[in-house]
Design a protein around this motif. Structure first.
Motif, PDB file in Angstrom:
ATOM      1  N   ARG A  95       0.836  -1.317  -0.100  1.00 43.56           N
ATOM      2  CA  ARG A  95      -0.072  -0.086  -0.217  1.00 43.56           C
ATOM      3  C   ARG A  95       0.993   1.216   0.092  1.00 43.56           C
ATOM      4  N   LYS A  96       1.827   1.232   0.823  1.00 41.27           N
ATOM      5  CA  LYS A  96       2.890   2.339   0.846  1.00 41.27           C
ATOM      6  C   LYS A  96       3.607   2.578  -0.488  1.00 41.27           C
ATOM      7  N   LEU A  97       4.045   1.372  -1.212  1.00 38.26           N
ATOM      8  CA  LEU A  97       4.874   1.448  -2.218  1.00 38.26           C
ATOM      9  C   LEU A  97       3.854   2.260  -3.510  1.00 38.26           C
ATOM     10  N   LEU A 129     -10.292  10.505 -12.116  1.00 34.61           N
ATOM     11  CA  LEU A 129     -10.817   9.027 -12.482  1.00 34.61           C
ATOM     12  C   LEU A 129     -10.650   7.949 -11.374  1.00 34.61           C
ATOM     13  N   ASN A 130      -9.283   7.966 -11.074  1.00 30.67           N
ATOM     14  CA  ASN A 130      -9.139   7.070  -9.945  1.00 30.67           C
ATOM     15  C   ASN A 130      -9.892   7.142  -8.652  1.00 30.67           C
ATOM     16  N   ALA A 131     -10.385   8.669  -8.340  1.00 29.81           N
ATOM     17  CA  ALA A 131     -11.026   8.762  -7.266  1.00 29.81           C
ATOM     18  C   ALA A 131     -12.410   8.183  -7.505  1.00 29.81           C
ATOM     19  N   ILE A 132     -12.874   8.304  -8.722  1.00 34.86           N
ATOM     20  CA  ILE A 132     -14.250   7.718  -8.943  1.00 34.86           C
ATOM     21  C   ILE A 132     -14.342   6.124  -8.669  1.00 34.86           C
ATOM     22  N   ARG A 133     -12.979   5.576  -9.192  1.00 38.83           N
ATOM     23  CA  ARG A 133     -12.928   4.099  -8.918  1.00 38.83           C
ATOM     24  C   ARG A 133     -12.801   3.856  -7.427  1.00 38.83           C
ATOM     25  N   LEU A 134     -12.321   4.490  -6.602  1.00 39.42           N
ATOM     26  CA  LEU A 134     -12.266   4.238  -5.284  1.00 39.42           C
ATOM     27  C   LEU A 134     -13.807   4.367  -4.713  1.00 39.42           C
ATOM     28  N   VAL A 135     -14.455   5.573  -4.956  1.00 36.31           N
ATOM     29  CA  VAL A 135     -15.605   5.511  -4.531  1.00 36.31           C
ATOM     30  C   VAL A 135     -16.533   4.336  -4.713  1.00 36.31           C
ATOM     31  N   VAL A 136     -16.536   3.935  -6.006  1.00 32.11           N
ATOM     32  CA  VAL A 136     -17.039   2.742  -6.601  1.00 32.11           C
ATOM     33  C   VAL A 136     -17.087   1.515  -5.745  1.00 32.11           C
ATOM     34  N   LEU A 137     -15.690   1.268  -5.306  1.00 32.16           N
ATOM     35  CA  LEU A 137     -15.072   0.210  -4.657  1.00 32.16           C
ATOM     36  C   LEU A 137     -15.382   0.565  -3.249  1.00 32.16           C
ATOM     37  N   GLY A 138     -15.400   1.545  -2.836  1.00 31.06           N
ATOM     38  CA  GLY A 138     -15.654   1.874  -1.266  1.00 31.06           C
ATOM     39  C   GLY A 138     -16.989   1.539  -0.719  1.00 31.06           C
ATOM     40  N   PHE A 139     -17.863   2.192  -1.736  1.00 32.64           N
ATOM     41  CA  PHE A 139     -19.271   1.934  -1.391  1.00 32.64           C
ATOM     42  C   PHE A 139     -19.796   0.272  -1.781  1.00 32.64           C
ATOM     43  N   GLY A 140     -18.939  -0.248  -2.369  1.00 34.83           N
ATOM     44  CA  GLY A 140     -19.129  -1.720  -2.476  1.00 34.83           C
ATOM     45  C   GLY A 140     -20.175  -1.939  -4.003  1.00 34.83           C
ATOM     46  N   ILE A 141     -20.004  -0.729  -4.662  1.00 34.00           N
ATOM     47  CA  ILE A 141     -20.832  -0.918  -5.887  1.00 34.00           C
ATOM     48  C   ILE A 141     -20.124  -2.079  -6.935  1.00 34.00           C
ATOM     49  N   SER A 150      -5.030  -4.100  -1.724  1.00 29.24           N
ATOM     50  CA  SER A 150      -3.730  -3.617  -2.052  1.00 29.24           C
ATOM     51  C   SER A 150      -3.623  -2.238  -1.755  1.00 29.24           C
ATOM     52  N   ILE A 151      -4.963  -1.523  -1.469  1.00 27.26           N
ATOM     53  CA  ILE A 151      -5.159  -0.211  -1.182  1.00 27.26           C
ATOM     54  C   ILE A 151      -5.146   0.268   0.240  1.00 27.26           C
ATOM     55  N   SER A 152      -6.086  -0.598   0.853  1.00 33.28           N
ATOM     56  CA  SER A 152      -6.422  -0.364   2.354  1.00 33.28           C
ATOM     57  C   SER A 152      -5.586  -1.070   3.414  1.00 33.28           C
ATOM     58  N   ARG A 153      -5.786  -0.621   4.527  1.00 27.57           N
ATOM     59  CA  ARG A 153      -4.723  -1.465   5.759  1.00 27.57           C
ATOM     60  C   ARG A 153      -5.123  -2.584   6.228  1.00 27.57           C
ATOM     61  N   GLU A 154      -6.555  -2.402   6.246  1.00 27.98           N
ATOM     62  CA  GLU A 154      -7.175  -3.843   6.957  1.00 27.98           C
ATOM     63  C   GLU A 154      -8.221  -4.486   6.261  1.00 27.98           C
ATOM     64  N   GLY A 155      -8.199  -4.053   4.604  1.00 23.94           N
ATOM     65  CA  GLY A 155      -8.982  -4.895   3.923  1.00 23.94           C
ATOM     66  C   GLY A 155     -10.376  -4.559   4.009  1.00 23.94           C
ATOM     67  N   LEU A 160     -11.064   2.990   1.671  1.00 19.29           N
ATOM     68  CA  LEU A 160     -10.672   3.792   0.442  1.00 19.29           C
ATOM     69  C   LEU A 160     -11.561   4.976   0.325  1.00 19.29           C
ATOM     70  N   LEU A 161     -12.327   5.241   0.999  1.00 18.08           N
ATOM     71  CA  LEU A 161     -13.303   6.616   1.262  1.00 18.08           C
ATOM     72  C   LEU A 161     -12.740   7.734   1.883  1.00 18.08           C
ATOM     73  N   ARG A 162     -11.374   7.157   2.598  1.00 17.48           N
ATOM     74  CA  ARG A 162     -10.834   8.318   3.554  1.00 17.48           C
ATOM     75  C   ARG A 162      -9.437   8.539   2.938  1.00 17.48           C
ATOM     76  N   GLY A 163      -8.405   7.926   3.410  1.00 17.42           N
ATOM     77  CA  GLY A 163      -6.919   8.295   3.082  1.00 17.42           C
ATOM     78  C   GLY A 163      -6.755   8.124   1.732  1.00 17.42           C
ATOM     79  N   PRO A 164      -7.229   7.269   1.129  1.00 18.41           N
ATOM     80  CA  PRO A 164      -6.494   6.970  -0.504  1.00 18.41           C
ATOM     81  C   PRO A 164      -7.593   7.912  -1.063  1.00 18.41           C
TER      82      PRO A 164
END
Length: 296
Positions: A95-97, A129-141, A150-155, A160-164
């Motif tokens: 995630r940090k890399l 566009l990556n922000a839209i992707r994170l929103v879609v993944l974060g809300f479970g759409i 690969s992006i979140s700390r705890e899965g 994804l709706l906060r730091g990333p």
């Protein structure tokens, strides 16, 4: 008998010589008048399409740069996702890399875009566009467990709706606001993507013993990594875009002193206990931005 023959020969030669004289006179009169009508007709259209061709070439360059940057970012994140999924990289390290390398490659990718006024907006559309992707993944759409891990700390998709999400939104906002002709925006983004990422990696690996006296959750190793990492990236980007002619060349000693102060301010903000309440992807770039506006 010979005289009529000579007269007939002279009468046949006179019109030809007269025509030659008239042609020479006409040519002499035409030469000082400037370019011919055919050359004018040829030059006018060639001037008008030249400006249109320049605009078209800029559009082609920016569309190509946008496609290359967007596809490259997706491939880059997918590579780390696969490495995490196969157990090659630890989830937190991966995630940090991604946090560090994606920002660095994106800022270097600004050089691919043209000098058009709209180029910064096309470049800013990549993190948007990556922000839209994170929103879609974060809300479970859309369900993508490997991408979330690969992006979140705890899965947790909600992470994804906060730091990333803050990270890519800051990237997009600062690209539009400052672009590649401002050392202020470059320094702030360098502290966020490079300094903050290195602080976490070095802090976890070398900072288990020597903690900061005012915040035991942070270490001297992490803070030093953030300071030197953010400073190094800032100087590298400023030198790079100064070399390309997008910003004035700074005296090396002055550049080092000013960017060091910006890096120091960003490092102090990241080390404070306040990061429990305010995400580093918000506090670090905005405070570094204020320091850069005052110093650069």
């Amino acid at each position: 008998r010979l005289r009529p023959i000579i007269q007939r020969r002279n009468s046949t030669r006179t019109p030809n010589s007269a025509r030659r004289i008239r042609c020479q006179a006409t040519t002499a009169l035409q030469l000082p008048l400037g370019p011919s009508a055919s050359s004018v007709t040829h030059n006018l259209p060639s001037f008008i399409p030249s400006s249109l061709t320049a605009v078209q070439s800029a559009w082609v360059q920016d569309v190509g740069a946008l496609a290359f940057t967007l596809v490259g970012s997706l491939v880059w994140v997918k590579m780390f996702r696969e490495l995490t999924h196969r157990g090659v990289l630890d989830q937190k390290l991966s995630r940090k890399l991604v946090h560090i390398t994606s920002g660095v490659l994106y800022i270097f990718g600004w050089a691919l875009f043209s000098d058009g006024e709209y180029a910064r907006y096309m470049a800013a559309s990549v993190p948007m566009l990556n922000a839209i992707r994170l929103v879609v993944l974060g809300f479970g759409i859309v369900q993508d467990e490997a991408a979330v891990n690969s992006i979140s700390r705890e899965g947790d998709p909600g992470e994804l709706l906060r730091g990333p999400l803050f990270y890519v939104l800051i990237m997009s906002l600062f690209t539009v606001a400052f672009w590649r002709d401002s050392a202020v925006g470059i320094a702030a983004l360098s502290m966020m993507c490079g300094g903050d990422g290195l602080a976490d990696i070095f802090g976890r690996r070398f900072g288990k013993v020597h903690k900061l006296p005012f915040n035991t959750a942070k270490s001297w190793a992490g803070s030093m990594a953030m300071f030197f990492g953010g400073l190094g990236l800032s100087m590298g980007f400023v030198v790079f875009y100064s070399f390309l002619g997008y910003m004035p060349t700074m005296v090396p000693s002055v550049m080092f002193a000013k960017l060091s102060l910006v890096a120091l301010v960003g490092t102090l903000v990241e080390s404070l206990p306040a990061n429990r309440f305010v995400d580093d992807n918000l506090s670090v770039p905005f405070v570094s931005l204020l320091a850069g506006c005052a110093l650069l």
